[in-house]
Design an enzyme around this catalytic site. Sequence first.
Site, mmCIF file in Angstrom:
data_model
loop_
_atom_site.group_PDB
_atom_site.id
_atom_site.type_symbol
_atom_site.label_atom_id
_atom_site.label_comp_id
_atom_site.label_asym_id
_atom_site.label_seq_id
_atom_site.Cartn_x
_atom_site.Cartn_y
_atom_site.Cartn_z
ATOM 1 N N ASP A 38 -8.481 3.375 7.467
ATOM 2 C CA ASP A 38 -7.385 3.485 6.499
ATOM 3 C C ASP A 38 -7.714 2.775 5.196
ATOM 4 O OD1 ASP A 38 -5.722 4.986 8.013
ATOM 5 O OD2 ASP A 38 -4.581 3.307 8.829
ATOM 6 N N LYS A 60 -4.471 7.193 3.435
ATOM 7 C CA LYS A 60 -3.396 8.155 3.162
ATOM 8 C C LYS A 60 -2.951 8.093 1.708
ATOM 9 C CE LYS A 60 -1.586 7.519 7.697
ATOM 10 N NZ LYS A 60 -1.361 6.150 8.011
ATOM 11 N N MET A 173 5.661 -3.050 2.668
ATOM 12 C CA MET A 173 5.824 -1.818 1.880
ATOM 13 C C MET A 173 7.114 -1.862 1.051
ATOM 14 S SD MET A 173 4.645 0.960 4.745
ATOM 15 C CE MET A 173 5.400 0.114 6.113
HETATM 16 C C1 LIG Z 1 1.485 0.649 6.360
HETATM 17 S S1 LIG Z 1 1.806 -1.059 6.397
HETATM 18 C C2 LIG Z 1 0.655 -1.538 7.614
HETATM 19 C C3 LIG Z 1 0.816 -2.925 8.128
HETATM 20 C C4 LIG Z 1 -0.293 -3.347 9.074
HETATM 21 N N1 LIG Z 1 -0.335 -2.528 10.250
HETATM 22 C C5 LIG Z 1 -0.200 -4.830 9.469
HETATM 23 O O1 LIG Z 1 0.091 -5.141 10.632
HETATM 24 O O2 LIG Z 1 -0.451 -5.663 8.603
HETATM 25 C C6 LIG Z 1 1.078 -1.592 4.888
HETATM 26 C C7 LIG Z 1 1.769 -2.790 4.286
HETATM 27 O O3 LIG Z 1 1.295 -3.985 4.903
HETATM 28 C C8 LIG Z 1 1.269 -5.020 3.957
HETATM 29 N N2 LIG Z 1 -0.121 -5.514 3.841
HETATM 30 C C9 LIG Z 1 -1.155 -5.154 4.602
HETATM 31 N N3 LIG Z 1 -2.248 -5.876 4.311
HETATM 32 C C10 LIG Z 1 -1.893 -6.727 3.334
HETATM 33 C C11 LIG Z 1 -2.564 -7.759 2.609
HETATM 34 N N4 LIG Z 1 -3.847 -8.055 2.836
HETATM 35 N N5 LIG Z 1 -1.878 -8.453 1.682
HETATM 36 C C12 LIG Z 1 -0.588 -8.178 1.450
HETATM 37 N N6 LIG Z 1 0.107 -7.212 2.096
HETATM 38 C C13 LIG Z 1 -0.532 -6.501 3.027
HETATM 39 C C14 LIG Z 1 1.809 -4.473 2.651
HETATM 40 O O4 LIG Z 1 3.202 -4.702 2.643
HETATM 41 C C15 LIG Z 1 1.497 -3.005 2.813
HETATM 42 O O5 LIG Z 1 2.331 -2.201 2.008
#
Ligand SMILES: C[S@@+](CC[C@H](N)C(=O)[O-])C[C@H]1O[C@@H](n2cnc3c(N)ncnc32)[C@H](O)[C@@H]1O
Length: 243
Positions: A38, A60, A173
Amino acid sequence: VSAAPGEVWIVGAGPGDPELLTLKAARTLEHAEVVLFDRLVGTGVLELIPQNAERVDVGKHPGDQLEVQGQIMTLLETHARRGKRVVRLKGGDPFVFGRGAEEWAHLAQRGIRVHVVPGISSSLAVPALAGIPLTFRGVARAFCVVTGQREITSDALEDWRVYAGVDTLVVLMGVGERERIARKLIEAGRDPSEPIAFIERGSTPFERCITGTLEQAARLEVSAPAVWVCGRVVALRDQLRLE
Ligand SMILES: C[S@@+](CC[C@H](N)C(=O)[O-])C[C@H]1O[C@@H](n2cnc3c(N)ncnc32)[C@H](O)[C@@H]1O
């Protein structure tokens, strides 16, 4: 990690820093023949994919998610049926807003064996790295992680009153909709002066923490991806951070 062919490993890649990959995730990657990854998987993690493995970027794009998700499921199935050891690499934990379970169900219904390697979710790790504990004795005894994305199928699931009373609220998100979400939370009874933080690109060299109050959410300059934390625990950051 067994290396039986024709199976799929759904693997959490953690928040970005490859050091935050689990040992099991790193070992599973070593044996991969095909890796579908991803957008939010860290570049350092991608460097661990073996040279001879096929790499498929399925990051995506907003707007056509259903279609893209269908294509990902088909790709996973096709590679597994070719007898490959397939790794489905997802940011954070695969089951926290990661569609990991949907992919698992799709493959299981078609008789394809699936293994899961949980990952460190950004919802937990990113606040921690910024010096924000999600719970703290006498300050917060519960936390909740919610998506800021509008629910496509039902308005009923968009009831922010449910989250008004949660000690620590973590929104993933939520950057694009922060004005609407903050307004709904305040209408539902959250304190407009409560401290909030947005942590952008946590665990990467580009990490940035922006703080303010709930009523200022719309005015703060933030870009995605970011973890949004609302609650009194945000104020503890001042005691925990040296700089
Ligand atoms: C589709 S969700 C997936 C979350 C993922 N499965 C998790 O457990 O971290 C994506 C969201 O996770 C958050 N996110 C993921 N990695 C991040 C990072 N390194 N720093 C800040 N936000 C992050 C943001 O809010 C982003 O919009």
